[in-house]
Design an enzyme around this catalytic site. Structure first.
Site, short mmCIF file in Angstrom:
data_model
loop_
_atom_site.label_atom_id
_atom_site.label_comp_id
_atom_site.label_asym_id
_atom_site.label_seq_id
_atom_site.Cartn_x
_atom_site.Cartn_y
_atom_site.Cartn_z
N GLY A 8 0.84 -1.20 0.00
CA GLY A 8 0.00 0.00 0.00
C GLY A 8 0.87 1.24 0.00
N ALA A 9 1.94 1.18 -0.82
CA ALA A 9 2.93 2.28 -0.81
C ALA A 9 2.58 3.39 -1.79
CB ALA A 9 4.32 1.72 -1.15
N SER A 10 1.47 3.26 -2.51
CA SER A 10 1.18 4.24 -3.56
C SER A 10 0.62 5.55 -3.00
CB SER A 10 0.19 3.64 -4.57
OG SER A 10 -1.01 3.27 -3.93
N SER A 137 -4.94 -0.09 13.51
CA SER A 137 -5.68 1.15 13.77
C SER A 137 -5.93 1.25 15.25
CB SER A 137 -7.02 1.07 13.04
OG SER A 137 -7.88 2.10 13.49
N TYR A 150 -15.07 -3.03 9.35
CA TYR A 150 -13.69 -2.52 9.36
C TYR A 150 -13.02 -2.83 10.70
CZ TYR A 150 -9.81 0.81 9.28
OH TYR A 150 -8.56 1.39 9.35
N ALA A 152 -13.74 -5.09 12.88
CA ALA A 152 -13.50 -6.54 13.06
C ALA A 152 -12.26 -6.99 12.29
CB ALA A 152 -14.72 -7.33 12.61
N1 LIG Z 1 -6.29 7.08 7.43
C1 LIG Z 1 -6.62 6.73 8.65
O1 LIG Z 1 -7.30 7.47 9.39
C2 LIG Z 1 -6.15 5.42 9.21
C3 LIG Z 1 -6.23 5.24 10.60
C4 LIG Z 1 -5.79 4.04 11.15
C5 LIG Z 1 -5.32 3.04 10.33
N2 LIG Z 1 -5.28 3.24 8.97
C6 LIG Z 1 -4.77 2.16 8.14
O2 LIG Z 1 -3.63 2.61 7.48
C7 LIG Z 1 -3.42 1.83 6.30
C8 LIG Z 1 -3.11 2.75 5.13
O3 LIG Z 1 -4.26 3.56 4.88
P1 LIG Z 1 -4.16 5.08 4.42
O4 LIG Z 1 -4.84 5.88 5.46
O5 LIG Z 1 -2.81 5.43 4.01
O6 LIG Z 1 -5.18 5.05 3.18
P2 LIG Z 1 -4.96 5.33 1.61
O7 LIG Z 1 -4.36 6.66 1.40
O8 LIG Z 1 -6.29 5.04 1.01
O9 LIG Z 1 -3.90 4.23 1.17
C9 LIG Z 1 -4.24 2.86 1.14
C10 LIG Z 1 -3.15 2.10 0.44
O10 LIG Z 1 -3.52 0.70 0.43
C11 LIG Z 1 -3.38 0.23 -0.90
N3 LIG Z 1 -4.31 -0.88 -1.17
C12 LIG Z 1 -5.64 -0.91 -1.06
N4 LIG Z 1 -6.13 -2.10 -1.46
C13 LIG Z 1 -5.05 -2.84 -1.83
C14 LIG Z 1 -4.88 -4.16 -2.34
N5 LIG Z 1 -5.94 -4.95 -2.57
N6 LIG Z 1 -3.64 -4.60 -2.59
C15 LIG Z 1 -2.56 -3.80 -2.38
N7 LIG Z 1 -2.65 -2.55 -1.92
C16 LIG Z 1 -3.89 -2.08 -1.64
C17 LIG Z 1 -3.65 1.44 -1.78
O11 LIG Z 1 -3.01 1.29 -3.03
P3 LIG Z 1 -3.73 0.95 -4.42
O12 LIG Z 1 -5.09 1.53 -4.38
O13 LIG Z 1 -2.81 1.56 -5.41
O14 LIG Z 1 -3.71 -0.56 -4.46
C18 LIG Z 1 -2.97 2.55 -0.99
O15 LIG Z 1 -1.61 2.62 -1.29
C19 LIG Z 1 -4.69 0.99 6.14
O16 LIG Z 1 -4.44 -0.33 6.60
C20 LIG Z 1 -5.69 1.67 7.05
O17 LIG Z 1 -6.68 0.79 7.53
C21 LIG Z 1 -5.67 4.41 8.40
#
Ligand SMILES: NC(=O)c1ccc[n+]([C@@H]2O[C@H](COP(=O)([O-])OP(=O)(O)OC[C@H]3O[C@@H](n4cnc5c(N)ncnc54)[C@H](OP(=O)(O)O)[C@@H]3O)[C@@H](O)[C@H]2O)c1
Length: 233
Positions: A8-10, A137, A150, A152
Protein backbone atom coordinates in the site's frame (compact mmCIF):
# COMPACT_ATOMS: atom_id res chain seq x y z
CA UNK A 1 22.01 -1.67 2.95
CA UNK A 2 18.89 -2.65 4.85
CA UNK A 3 15.80 -3.47 2.82
CA UNK A 4 12.20 -2.60 3.63
CA UNK A 5 9.05 -3.83 1.91
CA UNK A 6 5.98 -1.61 2.07
CA UNK A 7 2.51 -2.67 0.94
CA UNK A 8 0.00 0.00 0.00
CA UNK A 9 2.93 2.28 -0.81
CA UNK A 10 1.18 4.24 -3.56
CA UNK A 11 -0.60 6.69 -1.24
CA UNK A 12 -1.12 7.91 2.29
CA UNK A 13 0.72 6.25 5.15
CA UNK A 14 2.55 3.77 2.89
CA UNK A 15 3.89 6.55 0.68
CA UNK A 16 5.04 8.54 3.73
CA UNK A 17 6.77 5.42 5.11
CA UNK A 18 8.56 4.98 1.77
CA UNK A 19 9.78 8.59 1.80
CA UNK A 20 10.98 8.36 5.40
CA UNK A 21 12.77 5.02 4.95
CA UNK A 22 14.44 6.14 1.70
CA UNK A 23 15.79 9.14 3.59
CA UNK A 24 17.25 6.69 6.13
CA UNK A 25 19.04 4.84 3.30
CA UNK A 26 16.84 1.75 3.11
CA UNK A 27 16.51 -0.16 -0.16
CA UNK A 28 12.80 -0.28 -0.88
CA UNK A 29 10.31 -2.70 -2.38
CA UNK A 30 7.03 -0.89 -2.96
CA UNK A 31 3.79 -2.72 -3.71
CA UNK A 32 0.26 -1.59 -4.55
CA UNK A 33 -2.19 -1.82 -7.47
CA UNK A 34 -1.51 1.73 -8.76
CA UNK A 35 1.76 0.97 -10.53
CA UNK A 36 1.88 4.43 -12.14
CA UNK A 37 1.97 6.10 -8.71
CA UNK A 38 4.61 3.66 -7.45
CA UNK A 39 6.76 4.28 -10.52
CA UNK A 40 6.65 8.03 -9.99
CA UNK A 41 7.42 7.71 -6.28
CA UNK A 42 10.20 5.19 -6.84
CA UNK A 43 11.84 7.38 -9.49
CA UNK A 44 11.75 10.39 -7.21
CA UNK A 45 13.22 8.51 -4.21
CA UNK A 46 16.02 6.96 -6.29
CA UNK A 47 16.99 10.34 -7.64
CA UNK A 48 16.76 12.18 -4.34
CA UNK A 49 18.34 9.62 -1.98
CA UNK A 50 20.31 7.33 -4.33
CA UNK A 51 18.66 4.22 -2.89
CA UNK A 52 17.62 1.07 -4.74
CA UNK A 53 13.84 1.05 -5.24
CA UNK A 54 11.89 -1.81 -6.76
CA UNK A 55 8.21 -1.28 -7.42
CA UNK A 56 5.73 -3.91 -8.54
CA UNK A 57 2.03 -4.54 -8.89
CA UNK A 58 0.57 -6.05 -5.74
CA UNK A 59 -2.99 -7.00 -4.92
CA UNK A 60 -2.96 -8.41 -1.41
CA UNK A 61 -6.37 -10.04 -1.96
CA UNK A 62 -4.83 -12.40 -4.53
CA UNK A 63 -2.55 -15.17 -3.20
CA UNK A 64 -0.72 -15.48 -6.56
CA UNK A 65 -0.05 -11.72 -6.65
CA UNK A 66 1.49 -11.78 -3.17
CA UNK A 67 3.61 -14.81 -4.08
CA UNK A 68 4.85 -13.21 -7.31
CA UNK A 69 5.61 -9.94 -5.53
CA UNK A 70 7.57 -11.69 -2.78
CA UNK A 71 9.51 -13.76 -5.33
CA UNK A 72 10.48 -10.68 -7.33
CA UNK A 73 11.51 -8.75 -4.22
CA UNK A 74 13.55 -11.60 -2.74
CA UNK A 75 15.28 -12.30 -6.06
CA UNK A 76 16.14 -8.63 -6.47
CA UNK A 77 17.37 -7.87 -2.95
CA UNK A 78 18.35 -11.33 -1.69
CA UNK A 79 16.40 -10.80 1.56
CA UNK A 80 14.45 -8.24 3.56
CA UNK A 81 14.90 -6.71 7.01
CA UNK A 82 11.65 -4.82 7.47
CA UNK A 83 8.10 -5.46 6.27
CA UNK A 84 5.40 -2.83 6.63
CA UNK A 85 2.04 -4.54 6.03
CA UNK A 86 0.05 -1.38 5.51
CA UNK A 87 -2.37 -1.95 2.59
CA UNK A 88 -5.92 -1.47 3.77
CA UNK A 89 -9.37 -0.18 2.90
CA UNK A 90 -12.26 1.28 4.85
CA UNK A 91 -15.80 -0.09 5.04
CA UNK A 92 -18.68 1.74 6.68
CA UNK A 93 -22.19 0.50 7.34
CA UNK A 94 -24.26 -1.27 9.96
CA UNK A 95 -23.52 -4.98 10.23
CA UNK A 96 -27.12 -5.87 9.41
CA UNK A 97 -26.93 -3.86 6.19
CA UNK A 98 -23.57 -4.95 4.77
CA UNK A 99 -23.57 -7.34 1.83
CA UNK A 100 -21.61 -10.59 1.56
CA UNK A 101 -19.45 -8.95 -1.09
CA UNK A 102 -18.59 -5.92 1.10
CA UNK A 103 -17.80 -8.10 4.09
CA UNK A 104 -15.56 -10.37 2.03
CA UNK A 105 -13.78 -7.47 0.34
CA UNK A 106 -12.74 -5.76 3.56
CA UNK A 107 -11.59 -8.99 5.21
CA UNK A 108 -9.65 -9.96 2.09
CA UNK A 109 -7.61 -6.75 2.15
CA UNK A 110 -7.27 -5.88 5.84
CA UNK A 111 -7.00 -9.32 7.42
CA UNK A 112 -6.20 -12.05 4.91
CA UNK A 113 -3.99 -9.60 3.00
CA UNK A 114 -1.92 -9.03 6.13
CA UNK A 115 -1.70 -12.76 6.86
CA UNK A 116 -0.58 -13.74 3.36
CA UNK A 117 1.90 -10.87 3.04
CA UNK A 118 3.56 -11.64 6.38
CA UNK A 119 3.59 -15.37 5.54
CA UNK A 120 5.30 -14.72 2.19
CA UNK A 121 8.16 -12.67 3.67
CA UNK A 122 8.50 -14.44 7.01
CA UNK A 123 11.25 -16.94 6.09
CA UNK A 124 13.55 -14.10 4.97
CA UNK A 125 12.68 -11.82 7.89
CA UNK A 126 13.23 -14.69 10.32
CA UNK A 127 16.64 -15.34 8.79
CA UNK A 128 17.60 -11.67 9.23
CA UNK A 129 15.96 -11.37 12.66
CA UNK A 130 14.04 -8.46 11.21
CA UNK A 131 10.94 -6.44 11.98
CA UNK A 132 7.35 -6.76 10.81
CA UNK A 133 5.13 -3.73 11.33
CA UNK A 134 1.42 -4.12 10.68
CA UNK A 135 -0.62 -0.96 10.37
CA UNK A 136 -3.89 -1.77 12.08
CA UNK A 137 -5.68 1.15 13.77
CA UNK A 138 -6.67 2.57 17.13
CA UNK A 139 -9.92 0.65 16.47
CA UNK A 140 -8.13 -2.71 16.72
CA UNK A 141 -9.17 -2.80 20.38
CA UNK A 142 -12.33 -0.69 20.51
CA UNK A 143 -15.76 -0.71 18.90
CA UNK A 144 -17.58 1.68 16.57
CA UNK A 145 -21.22 1.01 15.68
CA UNK A 146 -21.59 1.71 11.95
CA UNK A 147 -18.04 0.56 11.18
CA UNK A 148 -18.19 -2.97 12.60
CA UNK A 149 -16.79 -4.72 9.54
CA UNK A 150 -13.69 -2.52 9.36
CA UNK A 151 -13.20 -2.73 13.10
CA UNK A 152 -13.50 -6.54 13.06
CA UNK A 153 -10.83 -6.79 10.34
CA UNK A 154 -8.45 -4.80 12.54
CA UNK A 155 -9.18 -6.82 15.71
CA UNK A 156 -8.48 -9.92 13.63
CA UNK A 157 -5.27 -8.41 12.25
CA UNK A 158 -4.20 -7.65 15.84
CA UNK A 159 -4.76 -11.31 16.74
CA UNK A 160 -2.66 -12.33 13.72
CA UNK A 161 0.21 -10.03 14.74
CA UNK A 162 0.30 -11.39 18.27
CA UNK A 163 0.05 -15.02 17.22
CA UNK A 164 2.79 -14.53 14.61
CA UNK A 165 4.89 -13.02 17.41
CA UNK A 166 4.37 -15.97 19.73
CA UNK A 167 5.18 -18.40 16.93
CA UNK A 168 8.28 -16.47 15.80
CA UNK A 169 10.08 -15.00 18.82
CA UNK A 170 13.20 -14.21 16.75
CA UNK A 171 11.24 -11.60 14.75
CA UNK A 172 10.08 -8.26 16.17
CA UNK A 173 6.36 -7.83 15.42
CA UNK A 174 4.95 -4.36 15.93
CA UNK A 175 1.33 -3.31 15.71
CA UNK A 176 1.04 0.34 14.67
CA UNK A 177 -2.34 1.70 15.77
CA UNK A 178 -2.83 5.22 14.45
CA UNK A 179 -6.00 7.18 15.03
CA UNK A 180 -7.36 9.32 12.20
CA UNK A 181 -4.79 10.20 9.54
CA UNK A 182 -5.36 12.66 6.69
CA UNK A 183 -5.10 10.34 3.65
CA UNK A 184 -7.20 9.06 0.74
CA UNK A 185 -8.85 6.77 3.27
CA UNK A 186 -11.41 9.54 3.91
CA UNK A 187 -11.59 10.76 0.31
CA UNK A 188 -9.32 13.60 -0.63
CA UNK A 189 -6.55 14.53 1.83
CA UNK A 190 -6.18 18.14 2.96
CA UNK A 191 -7.85 18.33 6.34
CA UNK A 192 -6.73 20.73 9.03
CA UNK A 193 -4.87 19.36 12.05
CA UNK A 194 -7.57 20.84 14.32
CA UNK A 195 -10.15 18.52 12.72
CA UNK A 196 -8.52 15.63 14.58
CA UNK A 197 -6.31 14.14 11.87
CA UNK A 198 -2.61 13.41 12.04
CA UNK A 199 -0.53 13.62 8.88
CA UNK A 200 0.87 10.46 7.24
CA UNK A 201 4.35 11.89 7.87
CA UNK A 202 3.64 11.73 11.63
CA UNK A 203 3.13 7.97 11.38
CA UNK A 204 6.31 7.55 9.32
CA UNK A 205 8.33 9.69 11.72
CA UNK A 206 7.25 7.56 14.69
CA UNK A 207 8.08 4.36 12.82
CA UNK A 208 11.60 5.53 11.92
CA UNK A 209 12.13 6.45 15.57
CA UNK A 210 10.98 2.99 16.71
CA UNK A 211 13.25 1.27 14.20
CA UNK A 212 16.23 3.06 15.71
CA UNK A 213 15.71 1.65 19.20
CA UNK A 214 18.34 -0.90 20.29
CA UNK A 215 17.78 -4.34 18.74
CA UNK A 216 17.01 -5.95 22.10
CA UNK A 217 13.94 -3.71 22.49
CA UNK A 218 10.70 -5.10 21.08
CA UNK A 219 7.94 -2.52 20.80
CA UNK A 220 4.86 -4.68 20.42
CA UNK A 221 2.19 -2.05 19.85
CA UNK A 222 1.83 1.70 19.69
CA UNK A 223 -1.50 3.52 19.75
CA UNK A 224 -1.24 7.21 18.87
CA UNK A 225 -3.73 9.88 17.88
CA UNK A 226 -4.04 13.57 17.23
CA UNK A 227 -4.51 15.60 20.39
CA UNK A 228 -7.65 16.90 18.65
CA UNK A 229 -9.14 13.41 18.30
CA UNK A 230 -11.57 12.46 21.07
CA UNK A 231 -9.92 9.91 23.38
CA UNK A 232 -12.16 6.83 23.04
CA UNK A 233 -11.37 3.28 24.13
N1 LIG B 1 -6.29 7.08 7.43
C1 LIG B 1 -6.62 6.73 8.65
O1 LIG B 1 -7.30 7.47 9.39
C2 LIG B 1 -6.15 5.42 9.21
C3 LIG B 1 -6.23 5.24 10.60
C4 LIG B 1 -5.79 4.04 11.15
C5 LIG B 1 -5.32 3.04 10.33
N2 LIG B 1 -5.28 3.24 8.97
C6 LIG B 1 -4.77 2.16 8.14
O2 LIG B 1 -3.63 2.61 7.48
C7 LIG B 1 -3.42 1.83 6.30
C8 LIG B 1 -3.11 2.75 5.13
O3 LIG B 1 -4.26 3.56 4.88
P1 LIG B 1 -4.16 5.08 4.42
O4 LIG B 1 -4.84 5.88 5.46
O5 LIG B 1 -2.81 5.43 4.01
O6 LIG B 1 -5.18 5.05 3.18
P2 LIG B 1 -4.96 5.33 1.61
O7 LIG B 1 -4.36 6.66 1.40
O8 LIG B 1 -6.29 5.04 1.01
O9 LIG B 1 -3.90 4.23 1.17
C9 LIG B 1 -4.24 2.86 1.14
C10 LIG B 1 -3.15 2.10 0.44
O10 LIG B 1 -3.52 0.70 0.43
C11 LIG B 1 -3.38 0.23 -0.90
N3 LIG B 1 -4.31 -0.88 -1.17
C12 LIG B 1 -5.64 -0.91 -1.06
N4 LIG B 1 -6.13 -2.10 -1.46
C13 LIG B 1 -5.05 -2.84 -1.83
C14 LIG B 1 -4.88 -4.16 -2.34
N5 LIG B 1 -5.94 -4.95 -2.57
N6 LIG B 1 -3.64 -4.60 -2.59
C15 LIG B 1 -2.56 -3.80 -2.38
N7 LIG B 1 -2.65 -2.55 -1.92
C16 LIG B 1 -3.89 -2.08 -1.64
C17 LIG B 1 -3.65 1.44 -1.78
O11 LIG B 1 -3.01 1.29 -3.03
P3 LIG B 1 -3.73 0.95 -4.42
O12 LIG B 1 -5.09 1.53 -4.38
O13 LIG B 1 -2.81 1.56 -5.41
O14 LIG B 1 -3.71 -0.56 -4.46
C18 LIG B 1 -2.97 2.55 -0.99
O15 LIG B 1 -1.61 2.62 -1.29
C19 LIG B 1 -4.69 0.99 6.14
O16 LIG B 1 -4.44 -0.33 6.60
C20 LIG B 1 -5.69 1.67 7.05
O17 LIG B 1 -6.68 0.79 7.53
C21 LIG B 1 -5.67 4.41 8.40
Amino acid sequence: MKVAVITGASKGIGEAMARALAKEGYGLALGARSVDLLERLGGELKERYGVDVLHAFLDVTKPESVEEFAKEVLEHFGGVDVLVANAGIGMGGRLDELTEEEMERVFQVNTLGVWRTVKAFLPSIRERKGTVAVVTSDVSARLIPGAGAYVATKWAARALVRTFQMENPEVRFMELRPGAVDTHFYGKPGRRIEEGFMKPEDVAKLFVYLLKLPPHVRVEEVMFRSVYQKPEY
